[in-house]
Write a protein that holds these residues in place. Sequence first.
Motif, PDB file in Angstrom:
ATOM      1  N   HIS A   1      10.819  -4.718 -12.134  1.00  0.00           N
ATOM      2  CA  HIS A   1       9.677  -5.532 -12.668  1.00  0.00           C
ATOM      3  C   HIS A   1       8.400  -5.117 -12.314  1.00  0.00           C
ATOM      4  CE1 HIS A   1      13.371  -8.179 -12.364  1.00  0.00           C
ATOM      5  NE2 HIS A   1      12.942  -8.374 -13.249  1.00  0.00           N
ATOM      6  N   ALA A   2       8.142  -3.670 -11.524  1.00  0.00           N
ATOM      7  CA  ALA A   2       7.064  -3.454 -11.129  1.00  0.00           C
ATOM      8  C   ALA A   2       6.666  -2.181 -12.116  1.00  0.00           C
ATOM      9  CB  ALA A   2       6.706  -3.054  -9.620  1.00  0.00           C
ATOM     10  N   ILE A   3       5.675  -1.919 -12.431  1.00  0.00           N
ATOM     11  CA  ILE A   3       5.268  -0.636 -13.363  1.00  0.00           C
ATOM     12  C   ILE A   3       3.999  -0.248 -12.668  1.00  0.00           C
ATOM     13  CG2 ILE A   3       6.130  -1.825 -15.391  1.00  0.00           C
ATOM     14  CD1 ILE A   3       3.221  -2.129 -16.429  1.00  0.00           C
ATOM     15  N   ASN A   4       3.896   1.305 -13.047  1.00  0.00           N
ATOM     16  CA  ASN A   4       2.594   2.039 -12.568  1.00  0.00           C
ATOM     17  C   ASN A   4       1.067   1.284 -13.349  1.00  0.00           C
ATOM     18  OD1 ASN A   4       3.914   3.828 -10.792  1.00  0.00           O
ATOM     19  ND2 ASN A   4       4.425   5.152 -12.819  1.00  0.00           N
ATOM     20  N   PRO A   5       0.262   1.101 -12.755  1.00  0.00           N
ATOM     21  CA  PRO A   5      -1.171   0.578 -13.153  1.00  0.00           C
ATOM     22  C   PRO A   5      -1.352   1.495 -14.587  1.00  0.00           C
ATOM     23  CG  PRO A   5      -1.406   1.320 -11.048  1.00  0.00           C
ATOM     24  CD  PRO A   5      -0.216   1.843 -11.337  1.00  0.00           C
ATOM     25  N   ILE A   6      -1.620   0.386 -15.514  1.00  0.00           N
ATOM     26  CA  ILE A   6      -2.178   0.922 -16.839  1.00  0.00           C
ATOM     27  C   ILE A   6      -3.215   0.402 -17.158  1.00  0.00           C
ATOM     28  CG2 ILE A   6       0.333   1.337 -17.674  1.00  0.00           C
ATOM     29  CD1 ILE A   6       0.070  -1.219 -19.232  1.00  0.00           C
ATOM     30  N   GLU A   7      -4.103   0.928 -18.260  1.00  0.00           N
ATOM     31  CA  GLU A   7      -5.355   0.329 -18.849  1.00  0.00           C
ATOM     32  C   GLU A   7      -4.746  -0.833 -19.815  1.00  0.00           C
ATOM     33  OE1 GLU A   7      -9.299  -0.139 -19.089  1.00  0.00           O
ATOM     34  OE2 GLU A   7      -8.224   1.542 -17.709  1.00  0.00           O
TER      35      GLU A   7
ATOM     36  N   SER B   1      14.671 -15.374  -7.513  1.00  0.00           N
ATOM     37  CA  SER B   1      15.735 -14.369  -6.605  1.00  0.00           C
ATOM     38  C   SER B   1      16.073 -13.257  -7.437  1.00  0.00           C
ATOM     39  CB  SER B   1      16.583 -15.149  -5.848  1.00  0.00           C
ATOM     40  OG  SER B   1      17.434 -15.584  -7.150  1.00  0.00           O
ATOM     41  N   SER B   2      15.984 -13.103  -8.609  1.00  0.00           N
ATOM     42  CA  SER B   2      16.289 -12.040  -9.506  1.00  0.00           C
ATOM     43  C   SER B   2      15.194 -10.834  -9.440  1.00  0.00           C
ATOM     44  CB  SER B   2      16.848 -12.191 -10.930  1.00  0.00           C
ATOM     45  OG  SER B   2      15.533 -12.921 -11.413  1.00  0.00           O
ATOM     46  N   TRP B   3      13.952 -11.199  -8.830  1.00  0.00           N
ATOM     47  CA  TRP B   3      13.004 -10.189  -8.903  1.00  0.00           C
ATOM     48  C   TRP B   3      13.546  -8.919  -8.244  1.00  0.00           C
ATOM     49  CZ3 TRP B   3       8.418  -8.711 -10.511  1.00  0.00           C
ATOM     50  CH2 TRP B   3       7.418  -7.708  -9.765  1.00  0.00           C
ATOM     51  N   ARG B   4      13.038  -7.848  -8.533  1.00  0.00           N
ATOM     52  CA  ARG B   4      13.499  -6.519  -8.080  1.00  0.00           C
ATOM     53  C   ARG B   4      12.203  -5.536  -8.381  1.00  0.00           C
ATOM     54  NH1 ARG B   4      17.107  -8.969  -6.834  1.00  0.00           N
ATOM     55  NH2 ARG B   4      19.128  -8.558  -6.738  1.00  0.00           N
ATOM     56  N   TYR B   5      11.720  -4.994  -7.241  1.00  0.00           N
ATOM     57  CA  TYR B   5      10.544  -4.091  -7.541  1.00  0.00           C
ATOM     58  C   TYR B   5      10.585  -3.167  -8.624  1.00  0.00           C
ATOM     59  CZ  TYR B   5       6.473  -1.307  -6.360  1.00  0.00           C
ATOM     60  OH  TYR B   5       5.375  -0.261  -6.461  1.00  0.00           O
ATOM     61  N   GLU B   6      11.831  -2.336  -8.241  1.00  0.00           N
ATOM     62  CA  GLU B   6      11.979  -1.203  -9.294  1.00  0.00           C
ATOM     63  C   GLU B   6      12.416  -1.530 -10.547  1.00  0.00           C
ATOM     64  OE1 GLU B   6      15.852  -2.576  -7.583  1.00  0.00           O
ATOM     65  OE2 GLU B   6      13.965  -2.195  -6.681  1.00  0.00           O
TER      66      GLU B   6
ATOM     67  N   PRO C   1       0.871  -1.298   0.012  1.00  0.00           N
ATOM     68  CA  PRO C   1       0.077  -0.027  -0.058  1.00  0.00           C
ATOM     69  C   PRO C   1       0.848   1.290   0.032  1.00  0.00           C
ATOM     70  CG  PRO C   1      -0.990  -1.589   1.554  1.00  0.00           C
ATOM     71  CD  PRO C   1       0.519  -2.129   0.950  1.00  0.00           C
ATOM     72  N   GLN C   2       2.085   1.255   0.726  1.00  0.00           N
ATOM     73  CA  GLN C   2       2.787   2.372   0.793  1.00  0.00           C
ATOM     74  C   GLN C   2       3.610   2.719  -0.613  1.00  0.00           C
ATOM     75  OE1 GLN C   2       6.494   2.623   0.680  1.00  0.00           O
ATOM     76  NE2 GLN C   2       6.624   4.883   0.823  1.00  0.00           N
ATOM     77  N   ARG C   3       3.943   1.623  -1.174  1.00  0.00           N
ATOM     78  CA  ARG C   3       4.513   1.661  -2.499  1.00  0.00           C
ATOM     79  C   ARG C   3       3.544   2.241  -3.707  1.00  0.00           C
ATOM     80  NH1 ARG C   3       7.476  -4.188  -3.277  1.00  0.00           N
ATOM     81  NH2 ARG C   3       9.737  -3.510  -2.294  1.00  0.00           N
ATOM     82  N   GLN C   4       2.171   1.788  -3.585  1.00  0.00           N
ATOM     83  CA  GLN C   4       1.132   2.132  -4.492  1.00  0.00           C
ATOM     84  C   GLN C   4       0.455   3.377  -3.866  1.00  0.00           C
ATOM     85  OE1 GLN C   4      -0.963  -1.425  -4.234  1.00  0.00           O
ATOM     86  NE2 GLN C   4       0.550  -2.779  -5.036  1.00  0.00           N
ATOM     87  N   GLY C   5       0.805   4.099  -2.951  1.00  0.00           N
ATOM     88  CA  GLY C   5       0.116   5.171  -2.693  1.00  0.00           C
ATOM     89  C   GLY C   5      -1.124   5.213  -2.160  1.00  0.00           C
TER      90      GLY C   5
END
Length: 343
Positions: free
Chosen positions: A265-271, A258-263, A203-207
């Motif tokens: 592999h995660a993107i802002n929500p899109i349509e 284990s190579s996952w990185r939030y910065e 929730p903090q990451r996603q505002g």
Amino acid sequence: MDEVALERYLEAAKNAGCSPDQLRLFVSCGYVALPVMLPFHALARQIDQHNGVTEVLLDGTRGSAKSHAVIAQVCIDDCERAPGIKVLFLRQTERAASESFEDLIGRVLRNKKHKANSERIMFPNKSRVVIGGYKDESDIDKYLGIEYDVIVIEEGTQISGTRIEKLRGSLRTSREDWVPRLYMTTNSGGVGHAYFKQRYIDPQRQGKETTTRRFFSSYKDNPFINDEYKTYLEGLTGDLARQWRDGDWDIFVGMAFSSWRYERHAINPIEIPAHYIRMTGTDWGYANPFSNHWAAKKPDNGRIIVYREVYESELTDPRQAELIVSSESPGEKIRKRYADPSM
């Protein structure tokens, strides 16, 4: 602290939202908060104004003075401005940890009048801190059902989410001048890792924080950390380094990727465009949660975007299917559904 440094510190505290009387309390007891902790202290006062926040997490790396800050907030500020409150300070009971905790209490409260033993800290205005210890989760049950104005949980991820939820049931008060709150400190990893990540980190990451707030700090923010421990942290490697040195929540025991990185592999929500090929993948479970993920494939480069997930334990097969279907939007066209053949 020289005059220039003091002026800068007071300006930083003001900008963080700390009130003058809160600073006076801290200074009178010889406590100078690290700049990174000032927003946490400011929020603790803002909770008094019924801002909707009831749970605060201090997380980050090892050696970032989280315990120091939460003890100061509870004992110097909360217990002083709200006479007679009762605080539960819950922590694991290991001999080395116990000695370290007693030393920490002595340092933080060295200039504040109090009486302390292994079970409680008492203040002249009748406020008290009950020091609760546990070796395993079953020991926590003896604190359930008792009313506490404040609950502090040290190393929160060492407790399961189920026990945390039960403890929250003891966070209540009959006072009209106090808003009950839960303070927690922790590092990533442990049995409660997934619960904390879902409830506080994401929730903090996603505002999207509502009743929760999360504050991150690093050992690099702590100028008082000794050189030997700093060298130890910086010498760590692998998953332990990511958890203890970096405060990384995207790593856990048994992680497949284990190579996952939030910065990365995660993107802002899109349509999701209508022409993307949508699919789902199901992993059955009962005692361990089942999960279902929705993904969309970009036709031009084949990149997969995971855009929804559900997971829950102790659901029968029909209830799992109902949850999957009810989670989809009306008219959502799923081209393929993948599942483990053993299902």
